[in-house]
Scaffold this motif. Structure first.
Motif, PDB file in Angstrom:
ATOM      1  N   ASP A  27       6.185  -0.587   2.435  1.00 47.43           N
ATOM      2  CA  ASP A  27       5.483  -1.107   3.610  1.00 47.43           C
ATOM      3  C   ASP A  27       4.734  -0.006   4.351  1.00 47.43           C
ATOM      4  O   ASP A  27       3.585  -0.188   4.777  1.00 47.43           O
ATOM      5  N   PHE A  28       5.375   1.140   4.539  1.00 50.95           N
ATOM      6  CA  PHE A  28       4.714   2.200   5.284  1.00 50.95           C
ATOM      7  C   PHE A  28       3.545   2.797   4.505  1.00 50.95           C
ATOM      8  O   PHE A  28       2.606   3.336   5.109  1.00 50.95           O
ATOM      9  N   GLU A  29       3.574   2.697   3.163  1.00 54.86           N
ATOM     10  CA  GLU A  29       2.445   3.187   2.383  1.00 54.86           C
ATOM     11  C   GLU A  29       1.196   2.341   2.635  1.00 54.86           C
ATOM     12  O   GLU A  29       0.079   2.864   2.684  1.00 54.86           O
ATOM     13  N   VAL A  30       1.403   1.050   2.812  1.00 54.85           N
ATOM     14  CA  VAL A  30       0.271   0.167   3.137  1.00 54.85           C
ATOM     15  C   VAL A  30      -0.348   0.602   4.459  1.00 54.85           C
ATOM     16  O   VAL A  30      -1.575   0.670   4.612  1.00 54.85           O
ATOM     17  N   GLU A  31       0.509   0.927   5.405  1.00 52.27           N
ATOM     18  CA  GLU A  31       0.028   1.411   6.703  1.00 52.27           C
ATOM     19  C   GLU A  31      -0.699   2.739   6.545  1.00 52.27           C
ATOM     20  O   GLU A  31      -1.745   2.974   7.163  1.00 52.27           O
ATOM     21  N   LEU A  32      -0.162   3.614   5.714  1.00 54.00           N
ATOM     22  CA  LEU A  32      -0.800   4.911   5.475  1.00 54.00           C
ATOM     23  C   LEU A  32      -2.200   4.746   4.894  1.00 54.00           C
ATOM     24  O   LEU A  32      -3.133   5.463   5.281  1.00 54.00           O
ATOM     25  N   VAL A  33      -2.348   3.833   3.959  1.00 52.87           N
ATOM     26  CA  VAL A  33      -3.650   3.611   3.329  1.00 52.87           C
ATOM     27  C   VAL A  33      -4.690   3.242   4.380  1.00 52.87           C
ATOM     28  O   VAL A  33      -5.825   3.736   4.363  1.00 52.87           O
ATOM     29  N   ASN A  73      -2.706  12.737  13.447  1.00 54.49           N
ATOM     30  CA  ASN A  73      -1.358  12.756  14.005  1.00 54.49           C
ATOM     31  C   ASN A  73      -0.631  11.440  13.778  1.00 54.49           C
ATOM     32  O   ASN A  73       0.588  11.420  13.595  1.00 54.49           O
ATOM     33  N   GLN A  74      -1.373  10.338  13.733  1.00 49.58           N
ATOM     34  CA  GLN A  74      -0.767   9.050  13.378  1.00 49.58           C
ATOM     35  C   GLN A  74      -0.280   9.082  11.933  1.00 49.58           C
ATOM     36  O   GLN A  74       0.828   8.622  11.621  1.00 49.58           O
ATOM     37  N   TYR A  75      -1.101   9.633  11.047  1.00 48.92           N
ATOM     38  CA  TYR A  75      -0.710   9.787   9.640  1.00 48.92           C
ATOM     39  C   TYR A  75       0.568  10.606   9.532  1.00 48.92           C
ATOM     40  O   TYR A  75       1.500  10.250   8.803  1.00 48.92           O
ATOM     41  N   ASN A  76       0.621  11.719  10.258  1.00 45.85           N
ATOM     42  CA  ASN A  76       1.769  12.613  10.153  1.00 45.85           C
ATOM     43  C   ASN A  76       3.046  11.952  10.667  1.00 45.85           C
ATOM     44  O   ASN A  76       4.126  12.156  10.113  1.00 45.85           O
ATOM     45  N   ARG A  77       2.918  11.152  11.722  1.00 46.15           N
ATOM     46  CA  ARG A  77       4.095  10.448  12.229  1.00 46.15           C
ATOM     47  C   ARG A  77       4.635   9.469  11.186  1.00 46.15           C
ATOM     48  O   ARG A  77       5.838   9.418  10.925  1.00 46.15           O
ATOM     49  N   ILE A  78       3.737   8.693  10.573  1.00 48.00           N
ATOM     50  CA  ILE A  78       4.178   7.726   9.562  1.00 48.00           C
ATOM     51  C   ILE A  78       4.801   8.454   8.373  1.00 48.00           C
ATOM     52  O   ILE A  78       5.837   8.047   7.843  1.00 48.00           O
ATOM     53  N   PHE A  79       4.177   9.538   7.942  1.00 40.48           N
ATOM     54  CA  PHE A  79       4.662  10.314   6.791  1.00 40.48           C
ATOM     55  C   PHE A  79       6.075  10.818   7.049  1.00 40.48           C
ATOM     56  O   PHE A  79       6.987  10.619   6.229  1.00 40.48           O
ATOM     57  N   THR A  80       6.269  11.514   8.182  1.00 42.79           N
ATOM     58  CA  THR A  80       7.565  12.148   8.439  1.00 42.79           C
ATOM     59  C   THR A  80       8.621  11.145   8.890  1.00 42.79           C
ATOM     60  O   THR A  80       9.807  11.308   8.586  1.00 42.79           O
ATOM     61  N   LEU A 133      -4.047  12.122  -0.096  1.00 39.79           N
ATOM     62  CA  LEU A 133      -3.133  11.953   1.030  1.00 39.79           C
ATOM     63  C   LEU A 133      -2.147  10.810   0.868  1.00 39.79           C
ATOM     64  O   LEU A 133      -1.133  10.761   1.559  1.00 39.79           O
ATOM     65  N   GLY A 134      -2.451   9.879   0.005  1.00 34.66           N
ATOM     66  CA  GLY A 134      -1.580   8.720  -0.162  1.00 34.66           C
ATOM     67  C   GLY A 134      -2.038   7.884  -1.335  1.00 34.66           C
ATOM     68  O   GLY A 134      -2.902   8.306  -2.115  1.00 34.66           O
ATOM     69  N   PRO A 135      -1.505   6.693  -1.477  1.00 38.47           N
ATOM     70  CA  PRO A 135      -1.802   5.854  -2.645  1.00 38.47           C
ATOM     71  C   PRO A 135      -3.161   5.165  -2.542  1.00 38.47           C
ATOM     72  O   PRO A 135      -3.270   3.937  -2.614  1.00 38.47           O
ATOM     73  N   THR A 136      -4.209   5.958  -2.373  1.00 33.82           N
ATOM     74  CA  THR A 136      -5.561   5.411  -2.274  1.00 33.82           C
ATOM     75  C   THR A 136      -6.262   5.373  -3.623  1.00 33.82           C
ATOM     76  O   THR A 136      -7.311   4.749  -3.768  1.00 33.82           O
ATOM     77  N   THR A 137      -5.709   6.079  -4.612  1.00 36.28           N
ATOM     78  CA  THR A 137      -6.208   6.018  -5.983  1.00 36.28           C
ATOM     79  C   THR A 137      -5.009   5.808  -6.906  1.00 36.28           C
ATOM     80  O   THR A 137      -3.854   5.944  -6.483  1.00 36.28           O
ATOM     81  N   THR A 138      -5.258   5.528  -8.165  1.00 37.48           N
ATOM     82  CA  THR A 138      -4.155   5.288  -9.104  1.00 37.48           C
ATOM     83  C   THR A 138      -3.378   6.555  -9.427  1.00 37.48           C
ATOM     84  O   THR A 138      -2.261   6.487  -9.934  1.00 37.48           O
ATOM     85  N   THR A 139      -3.952   7.719  -9.135  1.00 35.35           N
ATOM     86  CA  THR A 139      -3.299   8.979  -9.495  1.00 35.35           C
ATOM     87  C   THR A 139      -2.788   9.752  -8.291  1.00 35.35           C
ATOM     88  O   THR A 139      -2.323  10.885  -8.439  1.00 35.35           O
ATOM     89  N   SER A 140      -2.893   9.179  -7.113  1.00 37.30           N
ATOM     90  CA  SER A 140      -2.408   9.881  -5.929  1.00 37.30           C
ATOM     91  C   SER A 140      -1.476   8.965  -5.138  1.00 37.30           C
ATOM     92  O   SER A 140      -1.636   7.737  -5.151  1.00 37.30           O
ATOM     93  N   PRO A 141      -0.471   9.588  -4.468  1.00 37.00           N
ATOM     94  CA  PRO A 141      -0.110  10.991  -4.582  1.00 37.00           C
ATOM     95  C   PRO A 141       0.629  11.251  -5.887  1.00 37.00           C
ATOM     96  O   PRO A 141       0.981  10.303  -6.594  1.00 37.00           O
TER      97      PRO A 141
END
Length: 729
Positions: free
Chosen positions: A630-636, A656-663, A608-616
Motif C-alpha cells: 500500500d505504501f508503495e502505491v503512495e510512494l509512486v 520530505n514527504q517521500y522520506n517520511r513514507i520510506f522510513t 526511487l521506487g517501483p516506477t519501472t519494472t526494474t526499480s527499485p
C-alpha cells in the motif's frame, strides 16, 4: 588558488585528527557496548505475591510494549568548515566551436610525421568541445604525467552497454562514461540543475507542445579507432540495448515509458536525432540519457555481434563479446585501455581522437597515461594512496579514515584530504517481490514475512546502529541512520525521518506477535505454523566484498539479529554476482552502500521506487505482475509529483514527504551514515574548489579528469611513453 585550497585541506585534516583523538580514535576491536535494553521497573517488595501463590511465569509477565519511534538527532558538528564550489553558467565552463589552430603533445606530432596518425585537425570534430579557462581552477595546463589508481572489482569485460562490469573505481569514468549524450557530474559547479551538461549531444530544443526533443550531435567526432561517431551509434544503443529486454543494460525500456508507451528515437541525419514522447516534457528525461544510464556503444564494433543482426550469436555470447583481453578498447573517452592483466594491473593511454580541447586549442587530455593496480578490497585503494603508490582515493571505507588522515597530515604526504556532507550511507535491502526468484514454499514464506511491516520493524529494533558505527570507527564521523534520503542531501529535513531505534525487547515482542517462539530452546525462534513449522527463523544476508564496511556490517548483523532470535546465514559476494542476484531475484537481504538516487533524487527519478519494472533493485518485477504494498502505491504518486516539478519549494516538500513514507514503512532498513573524504595528489592542478566525492556522480566525473594537469617537474614516469592505442583492421 590551488595552493590556497591545499593549505586549507591540510588544516582540515589536522583538525579532523584532533577531533578523532578526543573522541577516541582507532578502530575498535569489536562492537561498542550496546546501550542497556529498557527493562520494566521491579514491583516494590511488599507488593510481591508470595512464592506459593505466584501465577505461572507466562501468565504473570505483562505483554511487552513496542517502543515508539524517536526523533532523529542533529548531526555532530565536526568543525571541518565548508569549501563551497564556484558556481558558473555552463557556457562559462565549456562551449563548442572551431579554433584557429590545434596543438598536441610533441611525441604525438612525431607519430603524425611518421604517417602513423592523421594530423590533429583531421582527428578532431568540426566544432570540438572547448573547456574554457574561465571554468578552470588553475588555467591552461601542460602535457605529461601518469595517474595511478586502484580497483577492487574484477574486470569482466568491456561491453558496458550490456551491463558488463569494467572494474569500477573510476575505470568506467576514465574511458566509457564519456560515451553519453549528456553528463551531470560537474553540475555541482553549475548555477542551475535543471539542464544537464552537454556532451556528445552539444545542443537540443523542445517542440512547442513538449512531445518532441531534437538533439544535435558533435559533428565529425571519432571513436578511438578513428571510426566516425554518428546518430547510428545512438539509435543502436537505444533500440538494441535499452529496448531489448534480453540485454542487461543500465537503463531499460521501463525507464523510458510513460502512460504505457515507450519513447521513440529516430535519426534525422548523421548528426541529428529526434525523441518523441507520449506525454509533454516527460519528468526526469534529461537525466535518463546521461552517460552512465544511456551508454552510447560503438555500433561498428558491436552491431555485427548482436543476435538481432547475427544469428550465430546468442545474448550470453553478445554480453561477453568484448572479453578483458580484447584490446585496445574502442571508446569516445580521453583514454583507451591498452593492457589488462587479471587481478594485477590495467593500463590506459591517451586517445588520439579525443574530441575535446582547451581554449588554447590543446587537444585533451593533459595526462598521457592511467595505470591501475588491482586488489581484492576497496581498502587497498586507501592503503595504496597512503603508501604513495596511488594518486587518488575516495574515503568511503570508514575503517581507514583515521590512518589516512594521519598520513595526510605528515609533511612528506603526497596527497591531501577534504570532506563533504553526510552522503555516505549503508542500508539493509530486503527483497519484497512475491514472485521474482521465488522457487519453493520456503521462498514464498520468507517473502511474505519480509512484506510484513512488523518483521521489518523487528529488524530495525534489533540493530544497534550506533554500535555498528562505533565498531567501524570511534568518534563523530559515523552515526546511526534510519535509511531513506541521506542526511546531508539538499532539501532534506531531519523531521522527515521516522526512526525505529535499537530496542531489543521491542524486536522480540514483534517476533512473538508474528507467532515466532523458541520451541527447541536453541536461542533461535521457530516458525509455529505454515509450511516451515518447527524450523528455525533463518535469513540469508549478502554484501559486496569490495565494499569493506558492507562486509563488516553484514558480519555484525549475524550477532545482533541472533540476539533477537533470528539466525543469519551471511556471505560476501562479488559485484558481478550481486548483479546476477538482482536480475534473477534469487536473494533475500543485502547490505549495500546506497547510491546517488538518495543524494540528489531528482537526477534519478526512476530509481526511487517501483516506477519501472526494474526499480527499485529490492522490488523488481519479473514475468508475473508485481504486487505493490500500500505504501508503495503512495510512494509512486509522490515520486511522480516530485519528478514533474522544478519549483524549489514543491520539490523540497515532496522530497520530505517521500522520506517520511520510506522510513515510516522501513522500505529499506538504514544502518549508519557518514561523510566521504577525497584524497588526491597534491601535484594535480585544475581541481575545482569543493569537488564532492559523491553527489551527482562519483568524483572522477565531477572533476572533469581530462582537464587535470601536473607541472613537468612533478610528473611521474610512464609505463608506455610515446605510444597510442593501435587498432587492427
Amino acid at each position: 588558488m590551488f595552493i590556497e585550497v591545499r593549505k586549507r585541506w591540510a588544516l582540515l585534516a589536522l583538525l579532523a585528527i584532533a577531533l578523532l583523538v578526543v573522541a577516541g580514535c582507532g578502530r575498535a576491536a569489536g562492537p561498542a557496548p550496546a546501550p542497556a535494553a529498557p527493562v520494566e521497573e521491579a514491583a516494590p517488595a511488599e507488593e510481591a505475591a508470595p512464592a506459593e501463590e505466584a501465577a505461572p511465569a507466562e501468565e504473570a509477565a505483562p505483554a511487552a510494549v513496542v517502543a515508539d519511534p524517536i526523533p532523529y538527532p542533529d548531526p555532530p558538528d565536526l568543525g571541518l568548515g565548508d569549501l563551497n564550489p564556484v558556481r558558473l553558467p555552463i557556457d562559462q565552463i565549456l562551449t563548442y566551436k572551431a579554433l584557429p589552430e590545434y596543438n598536441e603533445p610533441e611525441w604525438v606530432t612525431e607519430l603524425v610525421e611518421a604517417g602513423e596518425l592523421p594530423p590533429v585537425e583531421e582527428r578532431l570534430p568540426k566544432e570540438p568541445m572547448v573547456l574554457l579557462e574561465s571554468g578552470m581552477a588553475d588555467g591552461i595546463g601542460v602535457y605529461g604525467d601518469a595517474h595511478h589508481g586502484f580497483s577492487a572489482c574484477p574486470t569482466a569485460g568491456w561491453n558496458k552497454a550490456a551491463g558488463v562490469t569494467m572494474g569500477w573505481f573510476g575505470i568506467e569514468s576514465y574511458t566509457a562514461n564519456h560515451n553519453g549524450l549528456v553528463k551531470i557530474g560537474a553540475l555541482f559547479r553549475a548555477d542551475q540543475d535543471i539542464e544537464p551538461i552537454p556532451n556528445l549531444a552539444k545542443s537540443w530544443e523542445w517542440s512547442e507542445d513538449g512531445l518532441e526533443l531534437t538533439m544535435h550531435l558533435v559533428e565529425g567526432a571519432k571513436w578511438s579507432d578513428g571510426h566516425p561517431f554518428t546518430s547510428e551509434d545512438v539509435i543502436f544503443s537505444y533500440e538494441d540495448f535499452v529496448l531489448d529486454p534480453n540485454v542487461n543494460s543500465a537503463a531499460q525500456a521501463g525507464s523510458f515509458t510513460w502512460n504505457g508507451e515507450v519513447a521513440t528515437l529516430e535519426a534525422i541525419d548523421d548528426y541529428t536525432i529526434k525523441w518523441t514522447f507520449p506525454i509533454p516534457h516527460p519528468p526526469g528525461f534529461m537525466y535518463l540519457i546521461r552517460d552512465d544510464r544511456l551508454y552510447i556503444a560503438p555500433s561498428h564494433v558491436l552491431k555485427p555481434l548482436h543476435p538481432k543482426y547475427n544469428s550465430d550469436m546468442d545474448y550470453k555470447d553478445f554480453e561477453n563479446a568484448l572479453p578483458p583481453d580484447k584490446l585496445p578498447l574502442v571508446t569516445m573517452g580521453p583514454w583507451a585501455v591498452v593492457e589488462y592483466k587479471t587481478d594485477e594491473l590495467l593500463i590506459m593511454r591517451r586517445n588520439p581522437y579525443f574530441w575535446q580541447v582547451d581554449e588554447a586549442g590543446n587537444q585533451l587530455p593533459y595526462f598521457d597515461e592511467i595505470v591501475y593496480q588491482k586488489g581484492p578490497s576497496g581498502v587497498g585503494r586507501d592503503l595504496c594512496t597512503m603508501a604513495g603508490s596511488c594518486d587518488h582515493t575516495n574515503l568511503e571505507n570508514p575503517s581507514t579514515f583515521v590512518e589516512t588522515l594521519r598520513r595526510a597530515a605528515e609533511e612528506d604526504a603526497h596527497f591531501e584530504v577534504s570532506w563533504g556532507p553526510e552522503l555516505l550511507g549503508y542500508e539493509l535491502l530486503i527483497n519484497l517481490s512475491t514472485s521474482l526468484g521465488v522457487k519453493n514454499e520456503r521462498d514464498a514464506a520468507m517473502r511474505e514475512l519480509y512484506r510484513d511491516f512488523r518483521f521489518r520493524r523487528a529488524l530495525s529494533h534489533a540493530i544497534d546502529r550506533e554500535g555498528v558505527a562505533q565498531s567501524i570507527m570511534r568518534g563523530p564521523f559515523l552515526r546511526g541512520w534510519p535509511g531513506g534520503i541521506f542526511p546531508g542531501a539538499p532539501d532534506i529535513e531531519k523531521e522527515s525521518f521516522v526512526y525505529y531505534a535499537y530496542d531489543l525487547p521491542s524486536a522480540k515482542a514483534l517476533l512473538a506477535e508474528l507467532g515466532f517462539e523458541d520451541t527447541d530452546g536453541n536461542g533461535i525462534v521457530n516458525w509455529t505454523s505454515g509450511p516451515l513449522q518447527g524450523e528455525d527463523l533463518a535469513i540469508a544476508i549478502t554484501a559486496n566484498e569490495d565494499q569493506a564496511e558492507s562486509a563488516t556490517t553484514g558480519e555484525a548483523l549475524v550477532t545482533m539479529l541472533g540476539q533477537a532470535g533470528i539466525k543469519v546465514n551471511y556471505r560476501p559476494v562479488t559485484s558481478s554476482t550481486r548483479n546476477d542476484f538482482v536480475t534473477s531475484g534469487e536473494w533475500e537481504m543485502h547490505v549495500d552502500r546506497m547510491g546517488q538516487a538518495f543524494a540528489l533524487p531528482f537526477t534519478r527519478c526512476d530509481e526511487l521506487g517501483p516506477t519501472t519494472t526494474t526499480s527499485p533493485s529490492w522490488h523488481r518485477e519479473g514475468e508475473q505482475p508485481r504486487e505493490l504494498l500500500d505504501f508503495e502505491v503512495e510512494l509512486v504518486d509522490v515520486i511522480g509529483e516530485y519528478c514533474a516539478t522544478t519549483d524549489p519549494a514543491d520539490r523540497k516538500e515532496l522530497l520530505n514527504q517521500y522520506n517520511r513514507i520510506f522510513t515510516e514503512n522501513l522500505y529499506a532498513v538504514g544502518i549508519f551514515s557518514g561523510r566521504y573524504g577525497l584524497g588526491l595528489a597534491k601535484r594535480y592542478h585544475n581541481v575545482p574548489v569543493g569537488t564532492p566525492v559523491f553527489l551527482y556522480t562519483w568524483v572522477e566525473d565531477s572533476v572533469m579528469l581530462q582537464q587535470l594537469w601536473t607541472p613537468v617537474e612533478e610528473q611521474r614516469p610512464q609505463v608506455y611513453p610515446g605510444t597510442v592505442p593501435v587498432f587492427s583492421e
